[in-house]
Design a protein around this motif. Structure first.
Motif, mmCIF file in Angstrom:
data_model
loop_
_atom_site.group_PDB
_atom_site.id
_atom_site.type_symbol
_atom_site.label_atom_id
_atom_site.label_comp_id
_atom_site.label_asym_id
_atom_site.label_seq_id
_atom_site.Cartn_x
_atom_site.Cartn_y
_atom_site.Cartn_z
ATOM 1 N N MET A 1 0.855 -1.179 0.000
ATOM 2 C CA MET A 1 0.000 0.000 0.000
ATOM 3 C C MET A 1 0.888 1.226 0.000
ATOM 4 O O MET A 1 1.678 1.425 0.922
ATOM 5 N N GLY A 2 0.773 2.025 -1.051
ATOM 6 C CA GLY A 2 1.574 3.235 -1.119
ATOM 7 C C GLY A 2 1.203 4.037 -2.356
ATOM 8 O O GLY A 2 1.550 3.642 -3.477
ATOM 9 N N ILE A 3 0.459 5.107 -2.183
ATOM 10 C CA ILE A 3 0.079 5.925 -3.336
ATOM 11 C C ILE A 3 1.353 6.368 -4.059
ATOM 12 O O ILE A 3 2.308 6.849 -3.452
ATOM 13 N N GLY A 4 1.344 6.152 -5.376
ATOM 14 C CA GLY A 4 2.505 6.507 -6.199
ATOM 15 C C GLY A 4 3.505 5.389 -6.391
ATOM 16 O O GLY A 4 4.498 5.569 -7.104
ATOM 17 N N ASN A 5 3.259 4.205 -5.791
ATOM 18 C CA ASN A 5 4.320 3.190 -5.805
ATOM 19 C C ASN A 5 4.498 2.455 -7.122
ATOM 20 O O ASN A 5 5.474 1.724 -7.299
ATOM 21 N N THR A 6 3.589 2.630 -8.092
ATOM 22 C CA THR A 6 3.863 2.021 -9.396
ATOM 23 C C THR A 6 4.989 2.742 -10.127
ATOM 24 O O THR A 6 5.629 2.158 -11.007
ATOM 25 N N THR A 7 5.263 4.003 -9.774
ATOM 26 C CA THR A 7 6.346 4.735 -10.443
ATOM 27 C C THR A 7 7.713 4.202 -10.046
ATOM 28 O O THR A 7 8.522 3.846 -10.929
ATOM 29 N N PRO A 8 8.066 4.102 -8.751
ATOM 30 C CA PRO A 8 9.349 3.482 -8.419
ATOM 31 C C PRO A 8 9.423 2.015 -8.831
ATOM 32 O O PRO A 8 10.498 1.531 -9.217
ATOM 33 N N SER A 9 8.290 1.311 -8.784
ATOM 34 C CA SER A 9 8.299 -0.090 -9.227
ATOM 35 C C SER A 9 8.653 -0.181 -10.701
ATOM 36 O O SER A 9 9.446 -1.034 -11.116
ATOM 37 N N ALA A 10 8.068 0.712 -11.505
ATOM 38 C CA ALA A 10 8.394 0.725 -12.934
ATOM 39 C C ALA A 10 9.860 1.055 -13.162
ATOM 40 O O ALA A 10 10.523 0.452 -14.025
ATOM 41 N N ARG B 1 15.157 -0.832 -14.907
ATOM 42 C CA ARG B 1 16.593 -0.960 -14.683
ATOM 43 C C ARG B 1 17.018 -2.428 -14.577
ATOM 44 O O ARG B 1 18.096 -2.809 -15.052
ATOM 45 N N LEU B 2 16.178 -3.274 -13.980
ATOM 46 C CA LEU B 2 16.567 -4.669 -13.739
ATOM 47 C C LEU B 2 16.282 -5.589 -14.920
ATOM 48 O O LEU B 2 16.825 -6.699 -14.974
ATOM 49 N N THR B 3 15.450 -5.136 -15.864
ATOM 50 C CA THR B 3 15.139 -5.980 -17.021
ATOM 51 C C THR B 3 15.668 -5.416 -18.332
ATOM 52 O O THR B 3 15.719 -6.131 -19.334
ATOM 53 N N GLY B 4 16.006 -4.126 -18.344
ATOM 54 C CA GLY B 4 16.498 -3.503 -19.568
ATOM 55 C C GLY B 4 15.408 -2.960 -20.472
ATOM 56 O O GLY B 4 15.707 -2.438 -21.556
ATOM 57 N N HIS B 5 14.146 -3.039 -20.063
ATOM 58 C CA HIS B 5 13.065 -2.512 -20.890
ATOM 59 C C HIS B 5 12.958 -0.992 -20.752
ATOM 60 O O HIS B 5 13.286 -0.424 -19.716
ATOM 61 N N ARG B 6 12.458 -0.364 -21.793
ATOM 62 C CA ARG B 6 12.275 1.083 -21.782
ATOM 63 C C ARG B 6 11.019 1.448 -20.988
ATOM 64 O O ARG B 6 10.088 0.645 -20.877
ATOM 65 N N PRO B 7 10.949 2.662 -20.441
ATOM 66 C CA PRO B 7 9.770 3.067 -19.664
ATOM 67 C C PRO B 7 8.455 2.892 -20.408
ATOM 68 O O PRO B 7 7.440 2.498 -19.812
ATOM 69 N N GLU B 8 8.440 3.154 -21.714
ATOM 70 C CA GLU B 8 7.192 3.053 -22.478
ATOM 71 C C GLU B 8 6.614 1.639 -22.455
ATOM 72 O O GLU B 8 5.393 1.458 -22.625
ATOM 73 N N ALA B 9 7.467 0.634 -22.261
ATOM 74 C CA ALA B 9 7.003 -0.753 -22.226
ATOM 75 C C ALA B 9 6.548 -1.187 -20.838
ATOM 76 O O ALA B 9 5.860 -2.199 -20.700
ATOM 77 N N CYS C 1 -1.387 -12.234 -13.512
ATOM 78 C CA CYS C 1 -0.798 -11.182 -14.344
ATOM 79 C C CYS C 1 -1.655 -9.943 -14.202
ATOM 80 O O CYS C 1 -2.852 -9.955 -14.524
ATOM 81 N N SER C 2 -1.071 -8.886 -13.701
ATOM 82 C CA SER C 2 -1.772 -7.632 -13.471
ATOM 83 C C SER C 2 -2.122 -6.961 -14.791
ATOM 84 O O SER C 2 -1.471 -7.166 -15.822
ATOM 85 N N GLN C 3 -3.147 -6.119 -14.739
ATOM 86 C CA GLN C 3 -3.491 -5.291 -15.885
ATOM 87 C C GLN C 3 -2.469 -4.175 -16.075
ATOM 88 O O GLN C 3 -2.418 -3.551 -17.132
ATOM 89 N N GLU C 4 -1.652 -3.944 -15.063
ATOM 90 C CA GLU C 4 -0.652 -2.874 -15.139
ATOM 91 C C GLU C 4 0.367 -3.165 -16.241
ATOM 92 O O GLU C 4 0.932 -4.261 -16.316
ATOM 93 N N THR C 5 0.583 -2.184 -17.092
ATOM 94 C CA THR C 5 1.545 -2.334 -18.182
ATOM 95 C C THR C 5 2.895 -2.785 -17.627
ATOM 96 O O THR C 5 3.362 -2.276 -16.630
ATOM 97 N N GLY C 6 3.495 -3.758 -18.292
ATOM 98 C CA GLY C 6 4.839 -4.179 -17.912
ATOM 99 C C GLY C 6 4.890 -5.339 -16.938
ATOM 100 O O GLY C 6 5.956 -5.932 -16.759
ATOM 101 N N HIS C 7 3.777 -5.701 -16.300
ATOM 102 C CA HIS C 7 3.846 -6.798 -15.332
ATOM 103 C C HIS C 7 4.194 -8.113 -16.014
ATOM 104 O O HIS C 7 5.009 -8.894 -15.503
ATOM 105 N N ALA C 8 3.603 -8.368 -17.167
ATOM 106 C CA ALA C 8 3.905 -9.611 -17.883
ATOM 107 C C ALA C 8 5.388 -9.682 -18.235
ATOM 108 O O ALA C 8 6.009 -10.756 -18.133
ATOM 109 N N LEU C 9 5.969 -8.553 -18.644
ATOM 110 C CA LEU C 9 7.395 -8.546 -18.971
ATOM 111 C C LEU C 9 8.247 -8.777 -17.731
ATOM 112 O O LEU C 9 9.280 -9.460 -17.793
#
Length: 345
Positions: A168-177, A182-190, A283-291
């Motif tokens: 629980m933390g408002i805004g926490n999808t941003t640091p998670s992304a 950084r840990l997977t090498g994917h670009r922010p848009e993905a 698998c979350s609906q949040e973009t990038g979770h599957a990756l």
């Protein structure tokens, strides 16, 4: 760093052999068979015992909310923590339905929660704004990891044989992304998604904030703890510590959604041997979770289009794990039932 044991390969082989003898065509129960075999290896028993789940929700606030990345104000974090402990949140309901132990930990909520019956383990009152500064110092990151480790120890001492971390933390999808990028090498848009439901303009801003945070940190190799301190959050670091301690004590870890998977990637960067102890619930609906799950080599059990967090997706998947064990333990073998097995070709 405590050593993380390997799953019991002999138990896996014995469980796989038992699956071949149960009164069904081999493979006909699909992923339920795979789950039973995996849990046999993680428990070190050819017939695993029913799971005793423990859900721990870690809460923390995020300085990056100042950039306008969330549809909700930071004050919602504290209000939702109160909702958890008063039994009105989704995870409160699901914990009761699954007869799961539920604990709520204040790892870094900006508000004073002294009046609430939570575990008071605040490292600091909210993280730094990762676009412009580290989320926390190295010392604070170590303290947040220890908050998670201690929570895992409490749950296991109370009899837990499966650990679920909620967030629980408002805004926490941003640091998670940012961590996932950084840990997977994917670009922010993905990877960057709408989180609490931001519109197109805020989504574009959120991608830029993550890109700026990544640029601030730079591309030089950094260890997992340093990355957590730079790009993570207090509850995210606590979840990573929760996972690390659970695996070290030989307890399986059922991941929830986007935030918990970011924490799992950070935990893997700290201790790669953790990977076999991780199970993906959904698998979350949040973009990038599957990756992010693919980077961990995990296949989710369900996909219900969830994006709530709190540990809710993991709690929903719990019955599948329990039923996989029940089928494996309770079905008769061909010999026990007096049923002829498959004929040789």
């Amino acid at each position: 760093m405590p050593r993380i044991p390997a799953p019991d390969s002999a138990a896996c082989l014995a469980a796989a052999a038992r699956q071949q003898q149960l009164t069904k065509p081999a493979g006909s129960l699909g992923k339920l068979e795979e789950l039973a075999i995996t849990l046999a290896g993680l428990q070190g028993r050819d017939i695993p015992l029913p799971l005793k789940p423990a859900i721990t929700v870690f809460a923390g606030d995020h300085g990056v909310c100042a950039e306008g990345v969330s549809a909700y104000p930071p004050e919602v974090t504290a209000a939702m923590v109160a909702n958890f402990v008063h039994g009105g949140a989704a995870i409160s309901v699901l914990a009761r339905a699954n007869q799961a132990r539920l604990e709520v930990v204040d790892a870094g909520v900006a508000a004073d929660l002294a009046a609430l019956p939570v575990v008071h383990a605040k490292v600091r009152a909210g993280s730094g704004n990762i676009r412009r500064e580290p989320a926390m110092s190295a010392k604070q990151c170590a303290a947040a990891l220890e908050v998670g480790r201690m929570a895992a120890r409490r749950a296991i001492a109370d009899g837990a044989s499966l650990l679920i971390a909620g967030d629980m933390g408002i805004g926490n999808t941003t640091p998670s992304a940012a961590l996932i990028c950084r840990l997977t090498g994917h670009r922010p848009e993905a990877i960057v998604g709408r989180g609490t439901g931001v519109g197109d303009q805020a989504l574009h801003l959120k991608c830029q904030v993550v890109a700026d945070a990544l640029a601030r940190v730079g591309s030089a190799p950094l260890d997992g703890i340093t990355l957590l301190a730079e790009l993570g959050g207090l509850e995210i670091a606590a979840i990573a510590g929760f996972y690390l301690e659970g695996a070290a004590q030989g307890v399986p870890l059922l991941l929830d959604g986007f935030i918990s998977t970011a924490a799992a990637l950070a935990a893997q960067a700290i201790a790669p041997d953790i990977t076999p102890w991780l199970l993906a619930s959904h698998c979350s609906q949040e973009t990038g979770h599957a990756l992010a799950l693919a980077s961990l080599g995990l296949t989710p059990l369900i996909d219900f289009g969830l994006r709530l967090g709190e540990g809710s997706g993991a709690a929903l998947a719990l019955p599948l794990l329990q039923q996989a064990i029940a089928l494996h333990a309770g079905m008769a073998t061909f010999a026990e039932a007096g049923v002829a097995g498959k004929s040789a070709p």
